[in-house]
Write an enzyme that holds these catalytic residues in place. Structure first.
Site, PDB file in Angstrom:
ATOM      1  N   LYS A 128       0.867  -1.180   0.000  1.00 47.26           N
ATOM      2  CA  LYS A 128       0.000   0.000   0.000  1.00 47.26           C
ATOM      3  C   LYS A 128       0.902   1.228   0.000  1.00 47.26           C
ATOM      4  O   LYS A 128       1.554   1.534   0.991  1.00 47.26           O
ATOM      5  CB  LYS A 128      -0.888  -0.011   1.241  1.00 47.26           C
ATOM      6  CG  LYS A 128      -1.896   1.107   1.288  1.00 47.26           C
ATOM      7  CD  LYS A 128      -2.861   0.863   2.445  1.00 47.26           C
ATOM      8  CE  LYS A 128      -3.968   1.888   2.420  1.00 47.26           C
ATOM      9  NZ  LYS A 128      -3.463   3.257   2.622  1.00 47.26           N
ATOM     10  N   LYS A 334      -2.876  -1.827   7.905  1.00 47.24           N
ATOM     11  CA  LYS A 334      -2.030  -0.648   8.156  1.00 47.24           C
ATOM     12  C   LYS A 334      -0.958  -0.961   9.186  1.00 47.24           C
ATOM     13  O   LYS A 334      -1.263  -1.455  10.263  1.00 47.24           O
ATOM     14  CB  LYS A 334      -2.910   0.492   8.693  1.00 47.24           C
ATOM     15  CG  LYS A 334      -3.826   1.102   7.648  1.00 47.24           C
ATOM     16  CD  LYS A 334      -3.251   2.433   7.170  1.00 47.24           C
ATOM     17  CE  LYS A 334      -4.164   3.141   6.216  1.00 47.24           C
ATOM     18  NZ  LYS A 334      -5.213   3.888   6.904  1.00 47.24           N
ATOM     19  N   CYS A 428      10.537  35.508  33.860  1.00 49.19           N
ATOM     20  CA  CYS A 428      10.559  34.068  34.101  1.00 49.19           C
ATOM     21  C   CYS A 428       9.217  33.614  34.676  1.00 49.19           C
ATOM     22  O   CYS A 428       8.734  34.177  35.657  1.00 49.19           O
ATOM     23  CB  CYS A 428      11.678  33.737  35.084  1.00 49.19           C
ATOM     24  SG  CYS A 428      11.654  32.021  35.634  1.00 49.19           S
ATOM     25  N   CYS A 431      10.039  32.393  38.558  1.00 54.17           N
ATOM     26  CA  CYS A 431      10.463  33.291  39.628  1.00 54.17           C
ATOM     27  C   CYS A 431      10.202  34.769  39.315  1.00 54.17           C
ATOM     28  O   CYS A 431      10.397  35.628  40.171  1.00 54.17           O
ATOM     29  CB  CYS A 431      11.946  33.085  39.944  1.00 54.17           C
ATOM     30  SG  CYS A 431      13.038  33.700  38.644  1.00 54.17           S
ATOM     31  N   CYS A 446      16.435  32.776  32.010  1.00 57.48           N
ATOM     32  CA  CYS A 446      16.036  33.488  33.208  1.00 57.48           C
ATOM     33  C   CYS A 446      17.311  33.874  33.927  1.00 57.48           C
ATOM     34  O   CYS A 446      18.182  33.049  34.150  1.00 57.48           O
ATOM     35  CB  CYS A 446      15.185  32.565  34.087  1.00 57.48           C
ATOM     36  SG  CYS A 446      15.144  33.050  35.825  1.00 57.48           S
ATOM     37  N   CYS A 451      16.200  31.438  41.339  1.00 58.46           N
ATOM     38  CA  CYS A 451      15.024  30.876  40.676  1.00 58.46           C
ATOM     39  C   CYS A 451      14.807  29.433  41.112  1.00 58.46           C
ATOM     40  O   CYS A 451      15.686  28.584  40.935  1.00 58.46           O
ATOM     41  CB  CYS A 451      15.201  30.951  39.166  1.00 58.46           C
ATOM     42  SG  CYS A 451      13.848  30.215  38.261  1.00 58.46           S
TER      43      CYS A 451
END
Length: 692
Positions: A128, A334, A428, A431, A446, A451
DNA sequence: ATCCCTCGAGTTCA
DNA sequence: CTCGAGGGAT
């Protein structure tokens, strides 16, 4: 102006016959080259014929006919395609996804035909093709119309474009076969097949588009569909499409008994019919064919997405008939899809340990090659814009290298309204600190010092397997440590007590002990692991190992100047500055002090140069049985070799474990020596090392 | 200045 | 696994 015997329709006789002769020779050359893959004349000879024909036709425009080979070069652009009504609808097929469903199909056919279960039905199995279904109509053996499948009832008239495909005969051969079952060309026949693009040509087109700054096609199927539906058929002509034919629609003046006869007749008439056809005596042979091609499909020069199974007898086909829009006598098997479409729910921005902001697509969960996928990285801001991914878009996703999901492209036709374009936040999301994107860099970062996302990322990195390898202390537990204020930096792990851990959620005494124990064991980690674990920017495993070898202790690295650092092999100005800056920070000094207090101050074991490994560049690939890849790399490093992650012509040796993939292929193509895990272990033994 | 080779960093799911 | 970028060779 003389008329009469020398002229016919304004064209001298000898010219008319020369034109006819050249056309025959070109058609035969095309057929042998594009359909049979067995050229008989040289490219130069072909070009010469083509030019001569072109010249003659320029001189005598009346001689130009629609089936002349010169007409394959494409016609002037059209504004849109005319609709094309299929005389016999091009039905779609029901799907089967495994062997059981094929068996069920067989039983269904037998039940419907009132046959007993023991009598086999004969089937024809075909590949196919993953392309675009089209139909070709011939009258008196001449191509008069070509159309896309469309919705099965109405497609688009793309005759001019299909005419440019060299594998499609413009006029049909009369059978070359002597056998009595050879079919004469009927007055009317509609032939069906799949227009596809082979891998080489797909690659060539994409390279060309890349150079021209045009968007590339995601896969050969899209490229084929895009090429066939070009309004300017001169573009289609340059795309070197091909077409496999596999059936007929309406026809008159010819009789067939089986589907296989139809396929043979198509071949006789000059169509390209795929050779990988099998007439199966029963459904078990069909299943065998399916299994056979599951792996063999990789070696084909074009894509297939499964196979088609048809009842061979046309008489049985007629008796079985159709349900709604698909025939009962055929089914498509398939293979599991490697691509799928889904909808973007959200584009979330994640913050990594270095502060890098990464956009991630959160999608409606969808199954791709056997697993459910719901998120995929979009790498960076530019990437999002390049692909123009927006929330609510429908996208095609696939698993890159069969593993990591990626967004291939947006299905623009399905976009509703005008969703907002993605923009990287300027604060950010974790933070709230500023986000900066350095000049010329792809990633936004950032800049926040404290953070939480970065702290968390650094902790996870510190404990990870290739760093301090603290087993039993995963992200979830680290989160609890952080949230409860038990740790602020990696060094704090070493002052944790079991009484602090036990009260935490979902923490049994046993797991708490395990965690404490793993932390204790990690104190023995060597210097390169510790340097790597610190998470210095631009310092990964290899660079950490170089630093450890060169300086021998944390203290020595800390005291090294930027210039001294840059003298180390593989360390340049950028990395040197990054390392120096890291050790200049007060936080670093504090962490190192605490680590030392906990008794962590490793020295690096000198490498022991061995005859077997000294100076060799080694790459490990695939899964090994006795060793992990990391352990193996560490081992050969100590014996004087340089483990590497990518294969190139500089690689001396590749150790291939189970299920080795692209690296093994590359090694073979570059002629790099490849050995098995056992052979590798033997080498290690020769070098005088015992592995437990 | 430019190319090629490596390394680093980020990412997914069972 | 893939992409981007640093390091070193040319």
């Amino acid at each position: 102006m003389s008329t009469g015997s020398l002229f016919e329709g304004g064209i001298p006789n000898e010219i008319a016959s020369e034109i006819e002769d050249i056309r025959k020779r070109i058609n035969r050359a095309n057929f042998l080259y594009y359909v049979k893959d067995q050229p008989e004349i040289s490219d130069a000879e072909y070009d010469r014929l083509m030019r001569r024909l072109q010249d003659l036709e320029n001189e005598y425009p009346e001689a130009v006919t629609p089936d002349s080979p010169t007409q394959r070069v494409g016609a002037i652009p059209q504004t849109e395609f005319a609709p094309y009504q299929h005389a016999v609808p091009m039905l779609s097929l029901a799907n089967a996804f495994d062997a059981d469903e094929l068996q069920a199909f067989d039983e269904r056919c037998k039940r419907f035909l009132g046959m007993d279960r023991e009598t086999p039905i004969e089937y024809v199995c075909e590949l196919k093709f993953d392309g675009l279904a089209c139909s070709l109509t011939y009258r008196g053996g001449i191509l008069v119309a070509g159309a896309t499948r469309g919705d099965g009832f109405q497609g688009e008239n793309i005759t001019e474009n299909l005419r440019t495909i060299k594998a499609i005969p413009l006029n049909l051969h009369h059978s070359r076969r002597e056998s009595p079952d050879a079919k004469a060309v009927p007055p009317v026949v509609e032939v069906r097949g799949e227009v596809i693009l082979e891998h080489d040509e797909f690659r060539r087109i994409n390279e060309e588009r890349e150079i021209n700054g045009e968007p590339t096609f995601a896969n050969p199927r899209n490229a084929a569909a895009g090429s066939v539906r070009q309004l300017d058929s001169r573009i289609t002509a340059r795309r070197n499409l091909t077409m496999f034919c596999y059936g007929v629609g309406a026809y008159d003046g010819v009789d067939f008994d089986t589907h296989y006869e139809i396929l043979c007749a198509l071949g006789d008439w000059g169509f390209k019919v795929n050779p990988n056809i099998k007439v199966a005596g029963n459904i078990d042979e069909v299943v065998a064919y399916m299994n056979e091609w599951e792996t063999k499909k990789e070696s084909l020069p074009y894509d297939i997405d499964g196979m088609v199974v048809k009842v061979n007898s046309l008489d049985l086909q007629t008796r079985l008939g159709s349900v709604s829009r698909s025939p009962r006598w055929a089914i498509a098997y398939k293979y599991p899809a490697h691509q799928a479409t889904t909808v973007i729910k959200e584009i979330r921005v994640q913050v990594g340990r270095t502060g890098a902001l990464t956009p991630v697509a959160i999608m409606e969960p969808v199954e791709v090659s056997g697993v459910t996928v719901s998120r995929a990285t979009l790498h960076n801001e530019d990437e999002v814009h390049r692909k123009d991914v927006r929330v609510s878009d429908t996208v095609v996703i696939q698993r890159a290298g069969e593993v990591i999901p990626e967004v291939v492209e947006v299905v623009k036709e399905k976009r509703v309204g005008d969703p907002e374009e993605f923009t990287m936040p300027d604060k950010c999301p974790v933070c709230g600190a500023d986000v900066e994107r350095a000049e010329g860099e792809a990633v936004a970062r950032c800049v926040g010092i404290a953070c939480p996302a970065q702290i968390r990322g650094r902790m996870i990195h510190f404990t990870s397997r290739n760093a301090m390898d603290i087993d039993g202390v995963g992200p979830a537990l680290l989160d609890q440590f952080i949230d409860n204020g038990l740790i602020h930096d990696p060094a704090d792990l070493y002052s944790l007590t079991i009484d602090q851990i036990i009260p935490l959620e979902r923490m049994a005494k046993k797991s708490a002990e395990n965690a404490i124990n793993a932390i204790e064991v990690s104190k023995n980690a060597n210097l390169s692991r510790l340097i790597y674990a610190l998470g210095i920017r631009h310092v990964g495993e290899r660079t950490a190992a170089s630093l450890a070898q060169h300086f021998g202790s944390i203290e020595a690295v800390r005291n090294a100047s930027e210039e001294e650092l840059a003298e180390v092999q593989d360390i340049g100005p950028v990395v040197a500055r990054s390392v120096a800056k890291f050790f200049d920070q007060e936080e670093t000094t504090e962490v190192l002090r605490k680590l030392k207090e906990a008794g962590i101050d490793p020295t690096e074991e000198a490498r022991r140069e061995t005859e077997e490994f000294a100076g060799k560049t080694i790459v490990f690939t695939g899964a090994m049985e006795k060793l992990t890849r990391e352990k193996a790399q560490e081992l050969v490093f100590k014996l004087g070799a340089n483990p590497s992650s990518s294969v190139s012509k500089n690689t001396d040796l590749v150790v291939a474990g189970d299920k080795a993939g692209s690296k093994l292929e590359k090694a073979i193509s570059l002629g790099v020596k490849v050995i098995s895990e056992d052979e590798f272990l033997e080498m290690v033994k020769q070098a005088g090392v015992e592995i437990d």
